[in-house]
Design an enzyme around this catalytic site. Structure first.
Site, PDB file in Angstrom:
ATOM      1  N   SER A  79       0.974  -1.204   0.019  1.00  0.00           N
ATOM      2  CA  SER A  79      -0.203  -0.011  -0.083  1.00  0.00           C
ATOM      3  C   SER A  79       0.910   1.130  -0.123  1.00  0.00           C
ATOM      4  O   SER A  79       1.679   1.522  -0.814  1.00  0.00           O
ATOM      5  CB  SER A  79      -0.805   0.032   1.131  1.00  0.00           C
ATOM      6  OG  SER A  79      -1.941   0.815   1.153  1.00  0.00           O
ATOM      7  N   MET A  80       0.829   2.182   1.086  1.00  0.00           N
ATOM      8  CA  MET A  80       1.614   3.454   0.947  1.00  0.00           C
ATOM      9  C   MET A  80       3.187   2.621   0.870  1.00  0.00           C
ATOM     10  O   MET A  80       3.957   3.584   0.265  1.00  0.00           O
ATOM     11  CB  MET A  80       1.414   4.017   2.255  1.00  0.00           C
ATOM     12  CG  MET A  80       2.425   5.449   2.373  1.00  0.00           C
ATOM     13  SD  MET A  80       1.906   6.229   4.076  1.00  0.00           S
ATOM     14  CE  MET A  80       3.360   5.375   4.859  1.00  0.00           C
TER      15      MET A  80
END
Length: 236
Positions: A79-80
């Protein structure tokens, strides 16, 4: 103890911690070290202020990782963390510091497919509801007021970083192979958004889907690490 043949360095999701990857060593090659970065504002760095710009976060991590790049290294980001891994890799390459030999990116749209969501500006209840919808590990603990007060600030800081990054400058393509993993039912990035990472490498690209949502990785972590391990054969 002999020096590791190589290193797999993991980058956590928004609000995540290095502890998320605590079990990965058991599925990785025995002669590879598995490590995870710890972002400011959590775990051993809880006394440090959270960072809210990608430039600051990726710059600090590049500084910390550069001395170890003489050992074959690959990055994994969820994700991030996928965006952070890409930005750190590009910074290391720009410095001539070597950088990772491969990038493994998970549950994240390619940089040019990112859109600002405003999640970091939600109310506390709204932010908790968003985290719960994604199904992240420990999301249910945020219903406890004491735990919420401890863990919500870094989550909010990370989402603000993500929003600022979506609207700001991005690193260029990297010159290493990229593999993208994603959950088929992820309510966030679509499969096409994830596959768009193909345009961010001048080397080979592959994508592999798994059943599940944004945190498909919790259920399939052994399979993902085993897939990564198989792809490391070229570096052995």
């Amino acid at each position: 103890m002999a020096a590791p043949l190589g290193r797999l360095i993991c980058f956590p999701h928004a609000g995540g911690s290095a502890n998320f990857f605590r079990a990965w060593h058991q599925w990785a090659p025995a002669d590879w070290e598995v490590a995870a970065v710890c972002y400011p504002g959590r775990e051993a760095r809880s006394a440090q202020p959270c960072l809210t710009t990608m430039a600051d976060l990726a710059g600090q991590l590049a500084d910390a990782l550069a001395p170890g790049m003489d050992t074959p290294t690959v990055f994994f980001g969820h994700s991030m963390g996928a965006s952070v891994a890409h930005e750190v890799a590009a910074r290391l390459a720009g410095r001539g510091a070597g950088g990772p030999a491969q990038l493994f990116l998970s549950a994240r749209a390619a940089p040019h497919r990112l859109r600002r969501t405003g999640t970091g500006d939600l109310t506390d209840d709204g932010l908790v509801a968003h985290v719960a919808k994604l199904g992240g590990p420990g999301a249910e603990l945020l219903r406890d007021p004491d735990i919420r007060d401890l863990f919500l600030p870094p989550i909010r800081a990370d989402y603000r970083l993500v929003d600022a990054y979506a609207a700001g400058p991005k690193a260029p393509a990297v010159e290493v192979p990229v593999v993208a993993y994603y959950g088929e039912d992820d309510p966030g990035p679509s499969p096409d958004d994830v596959r768009a990472w193909a345009s961010l490498t001048t080397a080979s690209f592959d994508a592999r889907p798994f059943s599940g949502g944004h945190f498909y990785l919790v259920r399939h972590e052994a399979a993902v690490v085993q897939d990564i391990s198989g792809r490391l054969a070229a570096l052995r």
